[in-house]
Design an enzyme around this catalytic site. Structure first.
Site, PDB file in Angstrom:
ATOM      1  N   ARG A 143       0.811  -1.289  -0.008  1.00 46.50           N
ATOM      2  CA  ARG A 143      -0.272  -0.308   0.182  1.00 46.50           C
ATOM      3  C   ARG A 143       0.932   0.848   0.015  1.00 46.50           C
ATOM      4  O   ARG A 143       2.125   1.495   0.468  1.00 46.50           O
ATOM      5  CB  ARG A 143      -0.943   0.380   1.385  1.00 46.50           C
ATOM      6  N   GLU A 232      -7.280   8.285   6.468  1.00 45.49           N
ATOM      7  CA  GLU A 232      -8.126   8.668   7.846  1.00 45.49           C
ATOM      8  C   GLU A 232      -8.298  10.381   7.933  1.00 45.49           C
ATOM      9  O   GLU A 232      -6.661  11.360   8.183  1.00 45.49           O
ATOM     10  CB  GLU A 232      -6.604   9.197   8.593  1.00 45.49           C
ATOM     11  N   ASN A 359      -7.269   1.693  10.459  1.00 47.75           N
ATOM     12  CA  ASN A 359      -6.161   1.738  10.514  1.00 47.75           C
ATOM     13  C   ASN A 359      -6.701   1.404  12.418  1.00 47.75           C
ATOM     14  O   ASN A 359      -6.807   2.616  13.176  1.00 47.75           O
ATOM     15  CB  ASN A 359      -5.537   2.925  10.152  1.00 47.75           C
ATOM     16  N   GLU A 418      -3.602  -0.409   8.220  1.00 45.14           N
ATOM     17  CA  GLU A 418      -2.751   0.284   9.125  1.00 45.14           C
ATOM     18  C   GLU A 418      -2.494  -0.403  10.616  1.00 45.14           C
ATOM     19  O   GLU A 418      -3.105  -0.773  11.522  1.00 45.14           O
ATOM     20  CB  GLU A 418      -2.244   1.608   8.867  1.00 45.14           C
TER      21      GLU A 418
HETATM   22  C1  FCB Z   1      -1.169   6.989  11.098  1.00 50.16           C
HETATM   23  C2  FCB Z   1      -0.294   7.760   9.713  1.00 50.16           C
HETATM   24  C3  FCB Z   1       0.905   7.119   8.812  1.00 50.16           C
HETATM   25  C4  FCB Z   1       1.877   6.831   9.931  1.00 50.16           C
HETATM   26  C5  FCB Z   1       0.439   6.603  11.147  1.00 50.16           C
HETATM   27  C6  FCB Z   1       2.004   6.454  12.256  1.00 50.16           C
HETATM   28  O1  FCB Z   1      -1.696   8.110  11.383  1.00 50.16           O
HETATM   29  O2  FCB Z   1      -1.788   6.938   8.862  1.00 50.16           O
HETATM   30  O3  FCB Z   1       1.247   7.980   8.280  1.00 50.16           O
HETATM   31  O4  FCB Z   1       2.277   8.123  10.183  1.00 50.16           O
HETATM   32  O5  FCB Z   1      -0.333   6.476  11.920  1.00 50.16           O
END
Ligand code: FCB
Length: 513
Positions: A143, A232, A359, A418
């Protein structure tokens, strides 16, 4: 004196294993209700009070073996994630235009030691090496995000072919290694030119985003099938426009709700364009950062706090995406008027998703101290472990959140876009970067994933944040999230112990060579 009852005694009396008892004690959802009931009843009858440290030890997921072959489907997307500004560097090269992050990081006091993403992990030049490393890690998917101002330096208008070519080459390099590209269109880096024309505070930016999406899908949509519109949007809107912690550094909650609305609108508009122009069947989704909120006591103030924070962190985006409406109290909680919403906006925003990107990093626990009316976060949580970001490690939050998303919103499928942790990793100067805590973090979260998969929650991929150590926004280079260590002086890459562990895990899960 009577002998103290142990978990083993309870297990014997209930006719189950010690592990099952400890799963009940750890509030794991995967014990059948009758067994749970029986165990709790026996504990009650014998006045059993668990020794907390023993519970955690016995229930420690890392002692359980993960069985990827049984839980995870063979075509599961095992991956790692990155984003353009955090890894690419080459910010002035080959015609790239500036983004709001290029200017934000130059304002005094915005980032750790004034660091910038100017060079980052120099992925723009190391791209082929990085794809080779992905192969070494047995990744099935990668990704990445596209830098809007690298392909459209002004945000709209003339195309920067050299910028577009870079992503074209990346996609080809991935496919040559059988790695599925998952493209994110927007990971916070709005072209500065658009910001100067009002940025996310104007509807025009939503229309510009849809054109940008179409440009990418026309060029890459014969080979890329997974598209994430926004990463996000809560962070872009709230941190960027509400409290000014991120670019563009605006501190105004009315602006935050307006920016959020335009981002959501741009998502819906872009989804239609991707579907209209993709040459191979596209999966279109959006990535939300979800934070489960828990109560540490039973007071009314805490209960209201949980509701309030859940609306702010989770429902602000999930409700419009899945229900076509904002949560009723969102605007009054924030003390602002609703943004201007045109007739078809909510319908556009709620356009059906092919998948939801989730995430997940941590949870939030709140309490209301006695004789007060105001809730506060419980920090630190007693006995809890934290990552270098000062985020509590709470794997169960991932399964709780996924079960809740499934119950309340039922997306067709979910990608964990994530999940990961920052620790103070160091390289021994030769070939080794020990990071057992990251291995443990990933392992524990994968166990939760296994549990919810078995409960029928449709999940089709998992991406570790991050493939490489990189520019962690306002924390600069002080926080390392990578499976691969980057020595920023030489740009040398060293696979960390966690990278090796993940590679072995994927190999076992997929039977890959
Ligand atoms: C998320 C972001 C990513 C990275 C992680 C630790 O909020 O999407 O870019 O910074 O945190």
């Amino acid at each position: 004196m009577t002998r103290k009852f142990t978990i083993r005694d309870i297990a014997q009396l209930a006719g189950v294993s010690i592990a099952t008892v400890s799963r009940v004690l750890n509030h794991k959802p995967d014990v059948d209700p009758q067994t749970r009931e029986r165990i709790l009843h026996i504990m009650n009858v014998h006045g059993f009070a668990p020794d907390l440290s023993a519970v955690q030890l016995a229930g420690s997921p890392s002692r359980r073996k993960l069985s990827p072959l049984h839980a995870f489907p063979p075509d599961f997307l095992w991956g790692a994630a990155t984003s353009a500004y955090q890894i690419e560097g080459a910010v002035r090269e080959d015609g790239r235009g500036p983004s709001i992050w290029d200017t934000f990081v130059r304002e005094p006091g915005t980032t750790w030691r004034g660091e910038t993403g100017d060079s980052a992990a120099d992925h723009y030049h190391w791209m082929l090496d990085d794809v080779a490393l992905m192969k070494e890690l047995h990744l099935k998917a990668y990704r990445f995000s596209v830098s809007w101002s690298r392909v459209l330096p002004q945000g709209t208008g003339p195309i920067n072919t050299r910028g577009l070519d870079f992503y074209d080459r990346l996609v080809d390099a991935l496919l040559a290694q059988d790695i599925r590209p998952v493209a994110t269109l927007y990971h916070w880096d709005l072209p500065l030119a658009l910001h100067e024309r009002g940025g996310w505070l104007t509807r025009e930016t939503a229309y510009a985003f849809a054109d940008y999406a179409e440009l990418l899908v026309r060029r890459l949509g014969d080979r890329v099938s997974w598209w994430v519109t926004h990463n996000e949007p809560w962070c872009s809107a709230y941190l960027g426009y509400g409290i000014g912690a991120h670019a563009p550094g605006i501190r105004d909650l009315s602006s935050a709700v307006l920016a959020a609305h335009h981002m959501l609108l741009s998502h819906g508009l872009a989804a239609a364009r991707i579907r209209a122009h993709a040459q191979i069947a596209p999966h279109v989704g959006i990535t939300t950062n979800l934070t489960p909120i828990y109560a540490a006591d039973e007071s009314e103030a805490t209960r209201q706090g949980v509701e309030h924070l859940d609306i702010l962190h989770n429902r602000w985006f999930l409700d419009p995406l899945f229900r076509g409406s904002y949560p009723e109290q969102l605007f009054s909680n924030l003390g602002v008027a609703p943004p201007a919403i045109e007739t078809t906006d909510m319908e556009t925003i709620a356009t059906p998703l092919d998948f939801l990107g989730v995430n997940y990093y941590s949870r939030s626990l709140i309490r209301t101290p006695l004789r007060t009316q105001h809730y506060e976060p419980v920090v630190p949580v007693p006995e809890a472990s934290y990552t270098q970001m000062a985020w509590e490690i709470y794997p169960q939050g991932l399964s709780d959140m996924l079960l809740r998303v499934q119950r309340d919103y039922a997306p067709p499928t979910i990608l964990i876009t994530e999940n990961g942790a920052a620790f103070e990793d160091s390289w021994d100067g030769r070939g080794h970067v020990p990071d057992k805590r990251r291995v443990r973090y990933l392992h524990e979260h994968l166990l939760e994933l296994e549990t919810v998969l078995k409960q029928g929650v449709p999940i089709c991929g998992y991406f570790v944040w991050s493939l490489l150590d990189n520019f962690e926004w306002t924390d600069g280079y002080s926080k390392r999230f990578g499976l691969i260590y980057v020595d920023y002086i030489t740009q040398r890459r060293i696979i960390k112990e966690s990278g090796r562990w993940y590679a072995a895990f994927i190999k076992e899960a997929t039977g890959s060579a």
